[in-house]
Design a protein around this motif. Structure first.
Motif, PDB file in Angstrom:
ATOM      1  N   LEU A   1      12.154  22.240  17.081  1.00 18.90           N
ATOM      2  CA  LEU A   1      11.299  21.059  17.122  1.00 18.90           C
ATOM      3  C   LEU A   1      10.774  20.840  18.535  1.00 18.90           C
ATOM      4  O   LEU A   1       9.609  20.465  18.715  1.00 18.90           O
ATOM      5  N   ASN A   2      11.597  21.113  19.556  1.00 13.52           N
ATOM      6  CA  ASN A   2      11.141  20.975  20.946  1.00 13.52           C
ATOM      7  C   ASN A   2       9.965  21.897  21.244  1.00 13.52           C
ATOM      8  O   ASN A   2       8.985  21.483  21.864  1.00 13.52           O
TER       9      ASN A   2
ATOM     10  N   GLU B   1       7.866  23.255  19.076  1.00 21.05           N
ATOM     11  CA  GLU B   1       6.704  22.833  18.281  1.00 21.05           C
ATOM     12  C   GLU B   1       6.016  21.639  18.931  1.00 21.05           C
ATOM     13  O   GLU B   1       4.795  21.615  19.078  1.00 21.05           O
ATOM     14  N   LEU B   2       6.792  20.638  19.338  1.00 21.03           N
ATOM     15  CA  LEU B   2       6.207  19.454  19.967  1.00 21.03           C
ATOM     16  C   LEU B   2       5.588  19.783  21.316  1.00 21.03           C
ATOM     17  O   LEU B   2       4.542  19.222  21.679  1.00 21.03           O
TER      18      LEU B   2
ATOM     19  N   LEU C   1       2.205  21.252  20.630  1.00 23.73           N
ATOM     20  CA  LEU C   1       1.248  20.205  20.251  1.00 23.73           C
ATOM     21  C   LEU C   1       0.849  19.376  21.469  1.00 23.73           C
ATOM     22  O   LEU C   1      -0.312  18.961  21.598  1.00 23.73           O
ATOM     23  N   GLU C   2       1.784  19.142  22.365  1.00 27.47           N
ATOM     24  CA  GLU C   2       1.483  18.414  23.603  1.00 27.47           C
ATOM     25  C   GLU C   2       0.452  19.176  24.436  1.00 27.47           C
ATOM     26  O   GLU C   2      -0.487  18.591  24.979  1.00 27.47           O
TER      27      GLU C   2
ATOM     28  N   LEU D   1       1.319  17.761  12.904  1.00 25.22           N
ATOM     29  CA  LEU D   1       2.258  16.636  12.949  1.00 25.22           C
ATOM     30  C   LEU D   1       2.603  16.142  11.546  1.00 25.22           C
ATOM     31  O   LEU D   1       3.753  15.795  11.273  1.00 25.22           O
TER      32      LEU D   1
ATOM     33  N   VAL E   1       5.085  18.618  10.193  1.00 22.14           N
ATOM     34  CA  VAL E   1       6.410  18.399  10.788  1.00 22.14           C
ATOM     35  C   VAL E   1       7.086  17.217  10.103  1.00 22.14           C
ATOM     36  O   VAL E   1       8.267  17.277   9.755  1.00 22.14           O
TER      37      VAL E   1
ATOM     38  N   ASN F   1       7.409  28.788  17.943  1.00 24.52           N
ATOM     39  CA  ASN F   1       8.519  27.843  17.735  1.00 24.52           C
ATOM     40  C   ASN F   1       9.752  28.502  17.126  1.00 24.52           C
ATOM     41  O   ASN F   1      10.674  27.815  16.712  1.00 24.52           O
TER      42      ASN F   1
ATOM     43  N   ASP G   1      17.835  20.348  21.616  1.00 22.23           N
ATOM     44  CA  ASP G   1      16.847  20.798  20.640  1.00 22.23           C
ATOM     45  C   ASP G   1      17.318  20.536  19.223  1.00 22.23           C
ATOM     46  O   ASP G   1      18.494  20.629  18.913  1.00 22.23           O
TER      47      ASP G   1
END
Length: 154
Positions: free
Chosen positions: A18-19, A21-22, A25-26, A68, A71, A89, A102
């Motif tokens: 998840l870290n 993936e985010l 996206l960031e 998002l 997710v 990811n 994570d």
């Protein structure tokens, strides 16, 4: 990354970080923000880039929005984590030292290559089913639709 390397990575990992993936996206949002700033300040290098910039910003935002939502569906358990898996990811399903912060989203289904192998082994020829035709029973007077009115009856 070559197709062979990606396939071997995919076969080894059925978990999503998840870290990671985010963070991805960031980066996409930061890119859209920088492009919007360049566009607003008229600092883009040429007319073509200036014309395409709004489309690029819109595409980036649509991608982030869709990812998002996906997710969220995985976190709520509405979708398998495999739907999120990508090389950016991929993570080992079991925690490693230093991975404390994570969150792993682990696929409930076996890795892709194992499923395709299982399908190939389990495939059996299908027997064709004969379609049974039922004889139509004649309509009774009560079931028959009314006859259209002729010109004399109107």
């Amino acid at each position: 990354m070559s197709g062979k390397n990606m396939r071997s990575l995919r076969s080894e990992s059925s978990a999503v970080s998840l870290n990671l993936e985010l963070a991805n996206l960031e980066h996409a949002l930061r890119g859209a923000s920088l492009l919007a700033e360049l566009l607003a300040n008229h600092d883009l290098p040429d007319e073509e880039t200036q014309r395409m910039a709004p489309h690029c910003i819109s595409a980036q935002l649509a991608l982030v929005n869709a990812r998002l939502r996906q997710v969220g569906r995985v976190i709520r358990g509405e979708e398998d984590a495999e739907m999120l898996w990508a090389p950016h990811n991929a993570i080992n399903p079991s925690p490693l030292p230093g991975d404390d912060g994570d969150m792993r989203l682990v696929s409930k289904s076996p890795p892709l290559f194992a499923r395709s192998l299982r399908k190939a082994v389990e495939r059996k020829p299908r027997a064709r089913r004969a379609v049974k035709k039922r004889p139509e029973k004649p309509l009774t007077v009560e079931e028959a639709p009314p006859a259209p009115l002729g010109p004399a009856a109107r």
